[in-house]
Design a protein around this motif. Structure first.
Motif, short mmCIF file in Angstrom:
data_model
loop_
_atom_site.label_atom_id
_atom_site.label_comp_id
_atom_site.label_asym_id
_atom_site.label_seq_id
_atom_site.Cartn_x
_atom_site.Cartn_y
_atom_site.Cartn_z
N GLY A 1 -28.43 4.41 -19.85
CA GLY A 1 -27.94 3.37 -18.96
C GLY A 1 -28.89 3.01 -17.84
O GLY A 1 -28.50 2.31 -16.91
N LYS A 2 -30.12 3.46 -17.92
CA LYS A 2 -31.10 3.21 -16.86
C LYS A 2 -31.90 1.96 -17.17
O LYS A 2 -32.40 1.78 -18.27
N ARG A 3 -32.02 1.08 -16.16
CA ARG A 3 -32.84 -0.12 -16.26
C ARG A 3 -33.96 0.00 -15.23
O ARG A 3 -33.72 0.42 -14.10
N GLN A 4 -35.18 -0.38 -15.58
CA GLN A 4 -36.32 -0.10 -14.72
C GLN A 4 -37.33 -1.24 -14.75
O GLN A 4 -37.45 -1.98 -15.73
N VAL A 5 -38.07 -1.37 -13.66
CA VAL A 5 -39.25 -2.21 -13.63
C VAL A 5 -40.38 -1.39 -13.00
O VAL A 5 -40.19 -0.74 -11.97
#
Length: 215
Positions: free
Chosen positions: A74-78
Motif C-alpha cells: 500500500g505504499k506510494r512513492q516518488v
C-alpha cells in the motif's frame, strides 16, 4: 522492503548547495513535522520552487507530490529528481501508505496512515542534532516528537498530549494517535508522520488534505 508498523499506544550553516533559512525547502520541512495539513498548503503556495524536485499536482484546494502506484504494502512513492538538502541532510524521496489491520473483535479495525521522507546517507542522531527545533526525543528504538492523542475519537476531533505514549502497543479502542517518528530500519533512515487508530472521516479530511476518497 516491507515496513514494520510501529504503534504509539495511549498509550553550521548549510553549504552553498543547501537550502538557506527561510527557503521553500525549509518551509516545507517545518510544515511537514507538524503532521497536519500545513505541508500540503506549502506545496500549493511554493509549487514553482518545489516542483524541481518532483511533480506536484493540485488536489481540490491544496496540492501534493505526484506519487507512483501503490506497491503490495500500500505504499506510494516518488524519488526526487535531486535531493532536498537542508542543514546538510539529504531528503531523497517522499512516500505515503495506508493499511488496515483485522485485529479488532468489535468489527471495526484500526487503520494506519504513514507519510514522510526517506533520508539519504543520514544517521538518525545527525538529524536530531541538526534540527533541534523539531524536539525529537528517544522512544524505544526511534526518535519521536510530541505524541498526541484523541480520546473518544467517535465524538471528538481535539488533539491532546499523549503522556502515556509507548512504542510497541496497539492504539486503544476509540482513540487516534499522531506523531512524528524518525526511524532507522533495513539500513534506511526515514522521517515519518503517522495517524493511527480509529479516526473518523472528518478528522482525516482535516489532517490530510491531499487524500481523495480517504486513503
Amino acid at each position: 522492503m516491507k515496513r514494520s508498523i510501529k504503534y504509539l499506544s495511549m498509550a553550521v550553516f548549510a553549504l552553498a548547495a543547501n537550502a538557506w533559512a527561510g527557503s521553500a525547502e525549509e518551509e516545507l520541512l517545518n510544515a511537514f513535522v507538524k503532521c497536519d495539513a500545513s505541508m500540503f498548503d506549502i506545496l500549493k503556495n511554493k509549487q514553482e520552487q518545489l516542483s524541481k524536485y518532483a511533480p506536484i499536482e493540485k488536489v481540490g484546494k491544496t496540492a501534493r507530490f505526484q506519487l507512483g502506484s501503490a506497491d503490495e504494502d500500500g505504499k506510494r512513492q516518488v524519488i526526487f529528481n535531486k535531493p532536498i538538502i537542508v542543514n546538510g541532510i539529504h531528503f531523497s524521496s517522499f512516500s505515503a501508505a495506508y493499511s488496515e489491520l483485522p485485529v479488532n473483535e468489535t468489527g471495526k479495525n484500526p487503520v494506519f496512515y504513514f507519510w514522510g521522507f526517506e533520508l539519504k546517507k543520514a544517521q538518525a542522531a545527525d538529524v536530531v542534532a541538526k534540527f533541534p527545533q523539531w524536539g525529537l526525543k528517544p522512544m524505544g528504538e526511534d526518535f519521536v516528537t510530541s505524541p498526541q492523542i484523541i480520546i473518544n475519537s467517535h465524538k471528538s476531533l481535539r488533539w491532546q498530549p499523549n503522556m502515556q505514549a509507548t512504542s510497541g502497543s496497539m492504539p486503544a479502542k476509540n482513540t487516534v494517535e499522531k506523531s512524528l517518528i524518525l526511524e532507522e530500519s533495513d539500513g534506511k533512515t526515514s522521517l515519518i508522520c503517522t495517524i493511527q487508530g480509529y479516526p473518523n472521516d472528518k478528522l482525516i479530511r482535516r489532517e490530510r488534505l491531499d487524500l481523495i476518497g480517504g486513503k
